[in-house]
Write a protein that holds these residues in place. Structure first.
Motif, short mmCIF file in Angstrom:
data_model
loop_
_atom_site.label_atom_id
_atom_site.label_comp_id
_atom_site.label_asym_id
_atom_site.label_seq_id
_atom_site.Cartn_x
_atom_site.Cartn_y
_atom_site.Cartn_z
N GLU A 53 6.40 -7.01 -11.04
CA GLU A 53 6.56 -6.94 -12.41
C GLU A 53 6.56 -8.26 -13.22
N ASP A 54 7.24 -8.94 -12.36
CA ASP A 54 7.59 -10.46 -12.94
C ASP A 54 6.19 -11.24 -12.85
N GLN A 55 5.29 -11.05 -11.70
CA GLN A 55 4.15 -11.62 -11.75
C GLN A 55 3.18 -11.27 -12.55
N GLN A 56 3.25 -10.05 -12.96
CA GLN A 56 2.24 -9.07 -14.02
C GLN A 56 2.60 -9.88 -15.28
N THR A 57 4.04 -9.87 -15.65
CA THR A 57 4.40 -10.48 -16.93
C THR A 57 3.90 -11.78 -17.15
N SER A 58 4.17 -12.72 -15.98
CA SER A 58 3.61 -14.09 -16.44
C SER A 58 2.29 -14.39 -16.20
N ALA A 59 1.50 -13.51 -15.81
CA ALA A 59 0.04 -13.58 -15.65
C ALA A 59 -0.64 -13.27 -17.19
N ALA A 75 0.98 -0.99 -0.12
CA ALA A 75 0.06 -0.02 0.02
C ALA A 75 0.99 1.28 -0.03
N GLN A 76 1.89 1.29 0.94
CA GLN A 76 2.80 2.40 0.93
C GLN A 76 3.55 2.81 -0.51
N MET A 77 3.92 1.55 -1.11
CA MET A 77 4.23 1.67 -2.49
C MET A 77 3.30 2.05 -3.30
N GLY A 78 2.01 1.93 -3.25
CA GLY A 78 0.96 2.35 -4.16
C GLY A 78 0.38 1.36 -4.93
N PHE A 79 0.78 0.10 -4.47
CA PHE A 79 0.17 -1.09 -5.01
C PHE A 79 -1.05 -1.75 -4.59
N ASP A 80 -2.16 -1.79 -5.15
CA ASP A 80 -3.55 -2.18 -4.57
C ASP A 80 -3.68 -3.14 -5.50
N LEU A 81 -3.61 -4.60 -4.65
CA LEU A 81 -3.60 -5.77 -5.41
C LEU A 81 -4.86 -6.57 -5.01
N GLY A 82 -5.78 -7.01 -5.79
CA GLY A 82 -6.85 -7.91 -5.54
C GLY A 82 -6.55 -8.97 -4.68
N ASP A 83 -7.44 -9.84 -4.23
CA ASP A 83 -7.11 -10.94 -3.20
C ASP A 83 -6.37 -11.84 -3.76
N ASN A 84 -6.57 -12.27 -4.96
CA ASN A 84 -5.77 -13.47 -5.86
C ASN A 84 -4.35 -12.80 -6.10
N ALA A 85 -4.44 -11.88 -6.54
CA ALA A 85 -2.88 -11.45 -7.04
C ALA A 85 -2.16 -10.95 -5.62
N PHE A 86 -2.90 -10.60 -4.70
CA PHE A 86 -2.02 -10.41 -3.23
C PHE A 86 -1.59 -11.71 -2.80
N GLU A 123 -0.80 -14.37 -4.51
CA GLU A 123 0.32 -15.08 -5.35
C GLU A 123 1.56 -14.01 -5.08
N ALA A 124 1.13 -12.67 -4.85
CA ALA A 124 2.46 -12.21 -4.56
C ALA A 124 3.23 -12.46 -3.17
N PHE A 125 2.20 -12.79 -1.94
CA PHE A 125 2.87 -13.15 -0.87
C PHE A 125 3.78 -14.28 -1.06
N VAL A 126 3.20 -15.22 -1.89
CA VAL A 126 3.60 -16.53 -1.90
C VAL A 126 5.09 -16.37 -2.53
N ARG A 127 5.13 -15.41 -3.56
CA ARG A 127 6.29 -15.22 -4.15
C ARG A 127 7.43 -14.53 -3.25
#
Ligand code: KIV
Ligand code: ZN
Length: 528
Positions: free
Chosen positions: A394-400, A356-367, A369-373
């Motif tokens: 960025e990597d997550q976004q690219t693979s998705a 949130a501090q970095m300005g990223f607001d991810l939906g539950d699924n994306a969050f 996945e990001a947490f696991v990564r």
């Protein structure tokens, strides 16, 4: 047909010093060789631009390809506030196609253009001055019969004879264009001349007072931002720009530069925009990931070093008072102040807070996945910095967005003895494939293994690795650029293992190449 509100809004009820921001990242920006974007990526960028307060989004060039048509259509459906604009050459077919794609827009705009300079008239269009005037009359009148918000551009305006430019602009205004854009198509002008051109047109074409004058500058001589601001000082009230300055050749005016210049130097540039500048970094990162174009470290506003202070004197000053060496606050462009280190003990809540501090607001699924990564990265790397998190997302976004094929596993034997041996497993269209091969070093072996599983004729144009942070355990961010039949695509990936990142970046580029091949692109000819 839309109501009169849109065209009226842009001039009648506006603060006279309000400058409209017209973003063309998805059109001019996407025209940069290698910056191809998928539909989902374009939508994501457009949604962010809309959210950040950009006034007009040029979503594509609908006649250029089915992909562009779909992008303009889908973006039109989703824009809440921004005007959606589609580009069209000076032909009825182009204009109809643009209008077709804009059907669902709450606030559509058709942008039509024709080359007016002697070089363009003679060599590109093979048309006389009179023929070009006829085309202008015919196409703007036609565009206005469909849409009340029509922008017209005399391409290569800055190399057009002044009296002829006046004639074309006067005609465009008379035929109903509501915005007149003056492009410096080849990045040839300089600030004083840019201002003089706008002032001259305002003086010689009285009808311009009822239109918005726009400036569209290319950066071939590195003057795009200065030229755009000079045009504004002379009366232009729309700046055409792109995130990170992406665009044909040396790019366009960078949105972040003009917006921040007007914010920081309000004392001498008393103009305002509606852009929420705290979203600038997010937009910059997104466009960089999606386009595959890294932002140069010393790029104004959004470069990695834009707020970094290395020398002792600077650091000393910064500790005493940040204003000693900073003319804007990092948080004003959306950079979190701290580079708070995270690690494997950081929990879900801390990670969410960091995002949130970095300005990223991810939906539950994306969050999730990001947490696991993040956890996997924290196992491989002791300290996780902001840049690591950006690379990870960025990597997550690219693979998705490019998932026809993916790297499942990579094994490697390499060193001083004999050739490197790569053992690769990939998933291609849902099926698992294996290949083992040798190469002249581990990267070569990896790429050969990928090519054996995905035969293609694309040529490798760029292979680039950079460390995301300091330290030998840093993530490697790899870019791979491929070219096939003149089509250029770039793939990106980040991983703590340089070879895994290399293999994934290569596969990512191939995925993009598939998307590029699927795009049926009828040739774009000069205006008929
Ligand atoms: O640079 C240019 O002239 C353009 C036009 C289409 C406006 O991009
Ligand atoms: Zn351009």
């Amino acid at each position: 047909m839309t109501s009169q509100t849109d065209s009226a809004r842009v001039h009648a009820d506006r603060d006279p010093n309000r400058v409209l921001i017209f973003d063309t990242t998805l059109r001019d920006g996407e025209q940069s060789p290698g910056a191809t974007m998928t539909l989902e990526e374009k939508i994501q960028i457009a949604m962010l631009l809309d959210e950040m307060g950009v006034d007009i989004i040029e979503a594509g060039f609908p006649i250029a390809s089915q992909g562009d048509f779909e992008a303009v259509t889908e973006i039109s459906r989703r824009m809440q506030n921004a005007v959606t604009c589609g580009l069209a050459r000076a032909s009825k077919g182009d204009i109809e196609r643009a209008w077709g794609a804009l059907q669902h827009a709450k606030r559509p705009r058709i942008h039509t253009f024709i080359g007016t300079s002697p070089l363009h008239r003679e060599h590109q269009l093979s048309m006389s001055k009179e023929q070009v005037l006829d085309k202008i009359r015919e196409t703007i009148t036609f565009a206005r019969s469909l849409c009340d918000n029509v922008q017209w551009s005399p391409m290569d305006a800055t190399r057009t004879e002044a009296d002829y430019l006046v004639e074309t602009v006067a005609l465009a205004v008379e035929c109903g264009a509501t915005t007149i854009n003056i492009p410096d198509t080849v990045g040839y002008t300089a600030p004083r001349e840019s201002a003089q051109l706008i002032a001259m047109l305002r003086e010689k074409v009285p009808g311009l007072k009822d239109c918005v004058i726009a400036t569209h500058c290319h950066n071939d001589l590195g003057m795009a931002t200065a030229n755009a601001l000079a045009a504004v000082e002379a009366g232009a009230r729309q700046i055409e720009c792109t995130i990170n300055g992406l665009g044909e050749r040396a790019g366009n005016t960078a949105l972040e530069e003009v917006v921040m210049a007007m914010k920081v130097r309000r004392d001498i540039l008393p103009y305002s925009t509606e852009v929420d500048t705290t979203k600038i970094m997010k937009a910059s990162r997104l466009v960089s990931t999606v386009s595959g174009f890294n932002v140069q470290y010393n790029k104004a506003i959004v470069g990695k070093n834009a707020f970094a202070h290395e020398s002792g004197i600077h650091q000393d000053g910064m500790l005493k008072n940040a204003e000693t060496f900073e003319i804007m606050r990092p948080e004003d462009v959306g950079l979190t102040e701290s580079n708070l280190v995270m690690g494997k003990h950081s929990g879900r809540a801390a990670f969410r807070d960091k995002l949130a501090q970095m300005g990223f607001d991810l939906g539950d699924n994306a969050f999730q996945e990001a947490f696991v990564r993040f956890k996997a990265l924290a196992d491989a790397k002791k300290e996780i910095y902001d840049d690591d998190i950006v690379a990870l997302l960025e990597d997550q976004q690219t693979s998705a967005t490019h998932s026809r094929m993916r790297l499942v596993s990579l094994g490697m034997v390499c060193g001083t003895e004999g050739p490197a041996v790569a053992t690769l497993t990939m998933e291609i269209d849902g099926e698992t494939h294996h290949h083992e091969t040798t190469g002249n070093g581990p990267v070569d072996a990896t790429f050969r293994a990928v090519k054996a599983l995905v035969p293609h004729t694309a040529r490798l144009k760029l292979y680039q690795v950079h460390a995301v942070t300091d330290g030998t355990d840093a993530q490697a961010e790899v870019s791979v650029r491929l070219e096939e039949d003149g089509k250029i695509v770039t793939g990106h990936a980040a991983d703590a293992d340089t070879l895994v990142a290399s293999g994934r970046a290569y596969i990512n580029a191939l995925n993009r190449l598939m998307v590029r091949r699927e795009k049926s692109a009828p040739p774009v000819q000069a205006a008929e």
